[in-house]
Design a protein around this motif. Structure first.
Motif, PDB file in Angstrom:
ATOM      1  N   UNK A   1       0.822  -1.202   0.000  1.00 35.92           N
ATOM      2  CA  UNK A   1       0.000   0.000   0.000  1.00 35.92           C
ATOM      3  C   UNK A   1       0.858   1.255   0.000  1.00 35.92           C
ATOM      4  N   UNK A   2       1.949   1.197   0.786  1.00 39.13           N
ATOM      5  CA  UNK A   2       2.833   2.350   0.868  1.00 39.13           C
ATOM      6  C   UNK A   2       3.411   2.666  -0.504  1.00 39.13           C
ATOM      7  N   UNK A   3       3.775   1.590  -1.245  1.00 38.46           N
ATOM      8  CA  UNK A   3       4.329   1.786  -2.578  1.00 38.46           C
ATOM      9  C   UNK A   3       3.294   2.451  -3.463  1.00 38.46           C
ATOM     10  N   UNK A   4       2.033   1.971  -3.361  1.00 37.06           N
ATOM     11  CA  UNK A   4       0.977   2.535  -4.194  1.00 37.06           C
ATOM     12  C   UNK A   4       0.782   4.011  -3.886  1.00 37.06           C
ATOM     13  N   UNK A   5       0.808   4.363  -2.576  1.00 39.20           N
ATOM     14  CA  UNK A   5       0.580   5.763  -2.251  1.00 39.20           C
ATOM     15  C   UNK A   5       1.767   6.615  -2.696  1.00 39.20           C
ATOM     16  N   UNK A   6       2.963   6.013  -2.691  1.00 39.11           N
ATOM     17  CA  UNK A   6       4.114   6.739  -3.233  1.00 39.11           C
ATOM     18  C   UNK A   6       3.910   7.054  -4.708  1.00 39.11           C
ATOM     19  N   UNK A   7       3.433   6.038  -5.446  1.00 34.70           N
ATOM     20  CA  UNK A   7       3.205   6.241  -6.877  1.00 34.70           C
ATOM     21  C   UNK A   7       2.180   7.342  -7.098  1.00 34.70           C
ATOM     22  N   UNK A   8       1.103   7.310  -6.288  1.00 32.73           N
ATOM     23  CA  UNK A   8       0.059   8.324  -6.413  1.00 32.73           C
ATOM     24  C   UNK A   8       0.630   9.724  -6.162  1.00 32.73           C
ATOM     25  N   UNK A   9       1.460   9.827  -5.106  1.00 29.24           N
ATOM     26  CA  UNK A   9       2.052  11.125  -4.794  1.00 29.24           C
ATOM     27  C   UNK A   9       2.913  11.619  -5.945  1.00 29.24           C
ATOM     28  N   UNK A  10       3.730  10.703  -6.499  1.00 32.53           N
ATOM     29  CA  UNK A  10       4.609  11.097  -7.600  1.00 32.53           C
ATOM     30  C   UNK A  10       3.788  11.547  -8.800  1.00 32.53           C
TER      31      UNK A  10
ATOM     32  N   UNK B   1       1.199  18.414 -11.147  1.00 32.32           N
ATOM     33  CA  UNK B   1       1.353  19.789 -10.676  1.00 32.32           C
ATOM     34  C   UNK B   1       2.547  20.472 -11.338  1.00 32.32           C
ATOM     35  N   UNK B   2       3.586  19.653 -11.702  1.00 33.77           N
ATOM     36  CA  UNK B   2       4.764  20.239 -12.326  1.00 33.77           C
ATOM     37  C   UNK B   2       4.468  20.798 -13.709  1.00 33.77           C
ATOM     38  N   UNK B   3       3.578  20.121 -14.451  1.00 39.78           N
ATOM     39  CA  UNK B   3       3.311  20.591 -15.821  1.00 39.78           C
ATOM     40  C   UNK B   3       2.150  21.582 -15.875  1.00 39.78           C
TER      41      UNK B   3
ATOM     42  N   UNK C   1       5.779  17.621   3.244  1.00 38.68           N
ATOM     43  CA  UNK C   1       5.040  16.362   3.318  1.00 38.68           C
ATOM     44  C   UNK C   1       6.003  15.195   3.469  1.00 38.68           C
ATOM     45  N   UNK C   2       7.120  15.237   2.710  1.00 37.27           N
ATOM     46  CA  UNK C   2       8.104  14.165   2.790  1.00 37.27           C
ATOM     47  C   UNK C   2       8.708  14.095   4.192  1.00 37.27           C
TER      48      UNK C   2
ATOM     49  N   UNK D   1      -9.449  18.511   5.951  1.00 35.19           N
ATOM     50  CA  UNK D   1      -8.572  17.458   5.422  1.00 35.19           C
ATOM     51  C   UNK D   1      -8.506  16.273   6.378  1.00 35.19           C
ATOM     52  N   UNK D   2      -9.398  16.244   7.374  1.00 39.31           N
ATOM     53  CA  UNK D   2      -9.426  15.164   8.374  1.00 39.31           C
ATOM     54  C   UNK D   2      -8.067  14.961   9.024  1.00 39.31           C
ATOM     55  N   UNK D   3      -7.367  16.061   9.284  1.00 36.13           N
ATOM     56  CA  UNK D   3      -6.053  16.028   9.925  1.00 36.13           C
ATOM     57  C   UNK D   3      -5.062  15.128   9.170  1.00 36.13           C
ATOM     58  N   UNK D   4      -5.264  15.007   7.859  1.00 35.40           N
ATOM     59  CA  UNK D   4      -4.401  14.111   7.096  1.00 35.40           C
ATOM     60  C   UNK D   4      -3.017  14.705   6.899  1.00 35.40           C
ATOM     61  N   UNK D   5      -2.002  13.821   6.860  1.00 38.44           N
ATOM     62  CA  UNK D   5      -0.642  14.302   6.683  1.00 38.44           C
ATOM     63  C   UNK D   5      -0.100  13.955   5.300  1.00 38.44           C
ATOM     64  N   UNK D   6      -0.966  13.478   4.392  1.00 35.32           N
ATOM     65  CA  UNK D   6      -0.495  13.142   3.061  1.00 35.32           C
ATOM     66  C   UNK D   6      -0.608  14.359   2.149  1.00 35.32           C
ATOM     67  N   UNK D   7       0.029  14.258   0.993  1.00 36.33           N
ATOM     68  CA  UNK D   7       0.022  15.360   0.034  1.00 36.33           C
ATOM     69  C   UNK D   7      -1.404  15.681  -0.398  1.00 36.33           C
ATOM     70  N   UNK D   8      -2.186  14.621  -0.677  1.00 36.11           N
ATOM     71  CA  UNK D   8      -3.575  14.809  -1.128  1.00 36.11           C
ATOM     72  C   UNK D   8      -4.374  15.581  -0.103  1.00 36.11           C
ATOM     73  N   UNK D   9      -4.280  15.114   1.130  1.00 34.13           N
ATOM     74  CA  UNK D   9      -5.081  15.726   2.190  1.00 34.13           C
ATOM     75  C   UNK D   9      -4.690  17.182   2.409  1.00 34.13           C
ATOM     76  N   UNK D  10      -3.364  17.416   2.474  1.00 34.62           N
ATOM     77  CA  UNK D  10      -2.900  18.785   2.706  1.00 34.62           C
ATOM     78  C   UNK D  10      -3.370  19.693   1.578  1.00 34.62           C
TER      79      UNK D  10
END
Lengths: 296, 326
Positions: free
Chosen positions: B18-27, B33-35, B183-184, B264-273
């Motif tokens: 799951x962690x790998x999947x969320x990493x992929x999502x963040x990337x 956002x970069x483009x 976030x990182x 953001x339900x106190x989330x600490x992920x990029x999506x939530x923030x």
């Protein structure tokens, strides 16, 4: 040196008058906190909304009523708002008081927005129908307004303490504030006592707002910013003590008055922060924690 | 106030897959956002820059809630510290954000600790009211130090971080970079020894005491971390928003930061923030023609999110039970 003393007594007097008003606000906060462990951040905004309602009902902006009828109608409206507020946050109260507290911030935002929507951002004036007179007593200049504030505050607080000390509802309120679980086991209805404290607090808020507004103008933020001192008063008095709220209110009123006169009016919020931090470090549970905090 | 919001109970480490999947999502999100600036107009790029800055602020409040179990209504103080370190170094000494950002972070941590120390014994409502007083003091302090801060008029941030690149793009990319870094950093904290100690100290104070973690230390550390992140938010508000003035750091801004954190339900992920940041930035823009609706909308949103947080798990449980019965 004599100059300092000449100013001191009038400052103490006017500080005490304002302090009584802070105490009324703080008592409302403490009532709610004692019964339901929720800090009501909407207190100031709802009371401010009520002040605007009284203005609207009596000035012809909404209706053209006598002052008394306007006050009565506004109090009814505020009681309705208090019931509605409690209905919204009631499911949260037993789950997490912190969540319920944040929810009251939302209620406060809505009350402020509603005031803006109905009455606009204009500044209005709202006076008390009291005789205007002034007299000099021992170097103090005492006005009809001062005496009104003092009388109303003393009567309101006396009634409140009588209700809490001697009526059945008051006993239930004290029982719940000491031990909600045991109180419920004994057959008390927590919800109705909570609702009682919310309604009493709302009425106290309206009384406080009515009395504070004549000293300044009424704008969307007047009453809310006044209630911030009430928060400080409640914290210093120990959030769970009714006499503490009274003492804290008068203390804050006097201290703020002295500070703005002798030091600087521009740093009053910073001073308030300092007082709160200092007081809580010396008395972590409020100044009346040991003396009389457990009485009411 | 000994308990914590209900949505905070599930503090667990994600399984590796799951962690790998969320990493992929963040990337993927960061890549989009970069483009984005090449596809959108200038005003959108500007708002998104502010949105990233606000997202950092939301993150700082959430960190305090998650690791300290405390709610702050005073994070504008730390944000103001960050914003003014960027603005003052820029207007006074012509130093770019590259130099002022580390200073902002350091000052944020220091002021977080400086506030946490006198309030170390406070928790729950007492801390909330103290932070409220802190937020009230901020505009006053800024206005009265006008020799340094420019008073009511504020300061203008114009020095580019990297010469040669259009300023509009810099404001966007620097804010995005700092958000990603924050976030990182927070995600690293979660699995670090330090982070685990702080979490233990929050959830099981007695156990933490037994392991030798002092409560006071935990409180001060969390406040320092959170204050530092809030200062990054302020620094980015100054750099991405180009002006710094006391009107950006009022009591209401502090409440809105808290609202963003709840949304953001106190989330600490990029999506939530980002969700919280977008809520704080884009809603006022959408409602800009009807100012009075902004507090109403924020109030309703705050209540709706809190009530959703309360009722959704129950509804889900009922639904699951129904399914089980069939």
């Amino acid at each position: 040196m004599s100059d300092i003393f000449r100013d001191l007594f009038p400052l103490l007097w006017s500080g005490m008058i304002t302090g009584c008003l802070y105490a009324l606000g703080a008592l409302g906060l403490v009532m709610i906190f004692k019964s339901s462990r929720v800090v009501n951040f909407s207190h100031g905004n709802v009371a401010g909304f009520a002040a605007f309602l009284i203005y609207g009902f009596s000035s012809g902006a909404l209706m053209q009523l006598s002052w008394g009828a306007a006050v009565l109608l506004a109090i009814l409206a505020v009681i309705a708002i208090a019931c509605l507020t409690y209905a919204v946050i009631a499911p949260l109260v037993f789950e997490s008081d912190l969540t319920a507290t944040i929810a009251t911030l939302g209620i406060g935002l809505i009350a402020q927005g509603a005031t803006l929507l109905i009455f606009g951002a204009d500044i209005v004036s709202l006076d008390l129908p009291v005789p205007r007179f002034g007299m000099s007593v021992l170097g103090l200049f005492i006005t009809g307004y001062d005496l009104t504030v003092l009388a109303v505050a003393v009567i309101t607080i006396a009634i409140l303490f009588f209700v809490v000390d001697f009526t059945k509802l008051g006993v239930a309120f004290r029982a719940i504030s000491v031990n909600p679980f045991a109180a419920e086991v004994c057959g008390l209805n927590l919800r109705s006592v909570h609702l009682f404290s919310w309604i009493v607090a709302a009425v106290l808020g309206v009384v406080g707002a009515l009395l504070i507004v004549p000293t300044t103008f009424l704008s969307v933020t007047t009453v809310a910013s006044f209630m911030l001192q009430a928060f400080a008063a409640a914290v210093i008095g120990g959030f769970a003590s009714l006499p503490g709220a009274l003492v804290g209110g008068i203390l804050i009123g006097v201290l703020m008055n002295l500070f703005t006169f002798y030091v600087s009016p521009e740093f009053s919020s910073t001073f308030l922060l300092g007082v709160i931090l200092l007081a809580l470090n010396i008395f972590p549970n409020g100044i009346l924690a040991r003396v009389g905090g457990s009485r009411v | 106030m000994s308990d914590h919001p209900a949505s905070l109970q599930n503090e667990r480490i994600l399984p590796a897959r799951l962690a790998l999947r969320s990493d992929m999502l963040n990337l993927a999100l960061i890549a989009v956002l970069l483009v984005l600036p090449f596809l959108l107009g200038g005003s959108w790029v500007f708002s998104l820059g502010l949105c990233f800055a606000n997202a950092i602020g939301v993150l700082s409040v959430s960190v305090l809630v998650r690791y300290g179990g405390e709610v702050s209504i005073g994070h504008t103080f730390f944000a103001a510290v960050g914003a003014y370190s960027v603005a003052v170094l820029d207007t006074r000494y012509g130093l770019s954000v590259l130099f002022s950002l580390p200073l902002a972070l350091a000052l944020g941590v220091v002021s977080g600790i400086a506030f946490a120390w006198p309030s170390r014994k406070l928790s729950g409502i007492y801390l909330a009211v103290s932070t409220m007083a802190l937020a009230l003091a901020v505009p006053e302090l800024i206005n009265n130090m006008d020799g340094l801060t420019g008073g009511y008029e504020g300061l203008y941030v114009a020095t580019p971080a990297v010469p040669g690149i259009p300023m509009g793009l810099q404001r966007y990319y620097v804010a995005l970079l700092v958000l990603a870094a924050a976030v990182y950093g927070v995600s690293r904290l979660r699995n670090s020894r330090q982070g685990l100690v702080l979490l233990l100290s929050k959830t099981h104070p007695a156990a933490a005491d037994a392991f030798g973690t002092r409560q006071v230390w935990a409180r001060v550390a969390v406040m320092g971390i959170s204050g530092g992140i809030a200062a990054l938010c302020g620094a980015m508000l100054g750099f991405a928003g180009s002006t710094v003035s006391p009107s950006g750091f009022t009591f209401w801004s502090a409440i809105f930061l808290l609202v963003g954190s709840v949304v953001s339900f106190y989330g600490l992920t990029l999506w939530r923030a980002l969700l919280g940041g977008a809520f704080l930035t884009l809603v006022p823009q959408l409602l800009s023609s009807s100012g009075a609706w902004i507090p109403v909308f924020y109030g309703v949103a705050l209540l709706a999110m809190i009530l959703a947080g309360h009722y959704l798990p129950r509804l889900r449980a009922i639904a699951a039970k129904r399914k089980g019965d069939e």
